[in-house]
Design a protein around this motif. Structure first.
Motif, mmCIF file in Angstrom:
data_model
loop_
_atom_site.group_PDB
_atom_site.id
_atom_site.type_symbol
_atom_site.label_atom_id
_atom_site.label_comp_id
_atom_site.label_asym_id
_atom_site.label_seq_id
_atom_site.Cartn_x
_atom_site.Cartn_y
_atom_site.Cartn_z
ATOM 1 N N LYS A 120 -27.476 -43.295 9.359
ATOM 2 C CA LYS A 120 -28.000 -44.094 10.479
ATOM 3 C C LYS A 120 -27.239 -45.389 10.680
ATOM 4 O O LYS A 120 -27.296 -45.965 11.754
ATOM 5 N N SER A 121 -26.484 -45.833 9.675
ATOM 6 C CA SER A 121 -25.703 -47.067 9.857
ATOM 7 C C SER A 121 -24.579 -46.885 10.885
ATOM 8 O O SER A 121 -23.977 -47.856 11.321
ATOM 9 N N ALA A 122 -24.338 -45.643 11.302
ATOM 10 C CA ALA A 122 -23.328 -45.392 12.321
ATOM 11 C C ALA A 122 -23.821 -45.775 13.722
ATOM 12 O O ALA A 122 -23.031 -45.848 14.651
ATOM 13 N N ALA A 123 -25.126 -46.018 13.867
ATOM 14 C CA ALA A 123 -25.678 -46.455 15.163
ATOM 15 C C ALA A 123 -25.322 -47.926 15.334
ATOM 16 O O ALA A 123 -25.721 -48.773 14.552
ATOM 17 N N ILE A 124 -24.548 -48.222 16.342
ATOM 18 C CA ILE A 124 -24.038 -49.577 16.542
ATOM 19 C C ILE A 124 -24.783 -50.238 17.700
ATOM 20 O O ILE A 124 -24.811 -49.699 18.810
ATOM 21 N N LEU A 125 -25.371 -51.371 17.424
ATOM 22 C CA LEU A 125 -26.068 -52.124 18.474
ATOM 23 C C LEU A 125 -25.049 -52.885 19.300
ATOM 24 O O LEU A 125 -24.163 -53.553 18.762
ATOM 25 N N PRO A 126 -25.158 -52.817 20.620
ATOM 26 C CA PRO A 126 -24.243 -53.586 21.468
ATOM 27 C C PRO A 126 -24.539 -55.075 21.360
ATOM 28 O O PRO A 126 -25.652 -55.468 21.040
ATOM 29 N N ASP A 127 -23.517 -55.883 21.640
ATOM 30 C CA ASP A 127 -23.714 -57.349 21.615
ATOM 31 C C ASP A 127 -24.577 -57.796 22.765
ATOM 32 O O ASP A 127 -24.644 -57.233 23.786
ATOM 33 N N ILE A 182 -32.123 -40.172 14.844
ATOM 34 C CA ILE A 182 -31.538 -38.987 15.478
ATOM 35 C C ILE A 182 -30.215 -38.636 14.806
ATOM 36 O O ILE A 182 -29.943 -37.466 14.508
ATOM 37 N N LEU A 183 -29.392 -39.650 14.529
ATOM 38 C CA LEU A 183 -28.126 -39.392 13.850
ATOM 39 C C LEU A 183 -28.365 -38.739 12.497
ATOM 40 O O LEU A 183 -27.695 -37.766 12.134
ATOM 41 N N GLU A 184 -29.323 -39.266 11.723
ATOM 42 C CA GLU A 184 -29.579 -38.711 10.396
ATOM 43 C C GLU A 184 -30.067 -37.264 10.462
ATOM 44 O O GLU A 184 -29.738 -36.470 9.595
ATOM 45 N N ARG A 185 -30.828 -36.922 11.485
ATOM 46 C CA ARG A 185 -31.262 -35.531 11.633
ATOM 47 C C ARG A 185 -30.070 -34.600 11.812
ATOM 48 O O ARG A 185 -30.160 -33.401 11.569
ATOM 49 N N HIS A 186 -28.943 -35.157 12.234
ATOM 50 C CA HIS A 186 -27.744 -34.352 12.457
ATOM 51 C C HIS A 186 -26.683 -34.609 11.390
ATOM 52 O O HIS A 186 -25.502 -34.331 11.594
ATOM 53 N N GLY A 187 -27.113 -35.162 10.257
ATOM 54 C CA GLY A 187 -26.228 -35.310 9.108
ATOM 55 C C GLY A 187 -25.320 -36.522 9.111
ATOM 56 O O GLY A 187 -24.370 -36.581 8.344
ATOM 57 N N VAL A 188 -25.611 -37.511 9.961
ATOM 58 C CA VAL A 188 -24.795 -38.721 10.020
ATOM 59 C C VAL A 188 -25.657 -39.892 9.563
ATOM 60 O O VAL A 188 -26.818 -40.012 9.949
ATOM 61 N N VAL A 243 -32.368 -44.323 17.314
ATOM 62 C CA VAL A 243 -31.040 -43.716 17.458
ATOM 63 C C VAL A 243 -30.507 -43.343 16.073
ATOM 64 O O VAL A 243 -29.978 -42.244 15.870
ATOM 65 N N GLY A 244 -30.673 -44.226 15.105
ATOM 66 C CA GLY A 244 -30.254 -43.927 13.739
ATOM 67 C C GLY A 244 -30.980 -42.726 13.161
ATOM 68 O O GLY A 244 -30.387 -41.900 12.463
#
Length: 69
Positions: free
Chosen positions: A62-69, A54-60, A51-52
């Motif tokens: 990867k630390s923005a990918a938050i794992l659910p508890d 994928i985010l980086e491929r779109h300029g975000v 998921v991270g």
């Protein structure tokens, strides 16, 4: 999000947040085996960093990918 804002001149994070983008994947409750496969897939994708990536491929970052508890 603060980290992402710090990387972009003039960007800031508004408090309190005014928008949240929620995305979901689902299957019918009548298909418990499919629900288990989907859960396992998503858990693995998050933990493996897919998921991270994928985010980086779109300029975000990867630390923005938050794992659910």
């Amino acid at each position: 999000m603060e980290g992402e804002a710090a990387l972009r001149d003039g960007a800031r994070v508004l408090q309190p947040p005014f928008m949240e983008i929620r995305q979901a994947m689902a299957t019918s409750a009548a298909r418990p085996a499919a629900a288990e496969v989907l859960y396992e897939f998503l858990t693995h994708a998050l933990k493996a960093g897919r998921v991270g990536d994928i985010l980086e491929r779109h300029g975000v970052n990867k630390s923005a990918a938050i794992l659910p508890d």
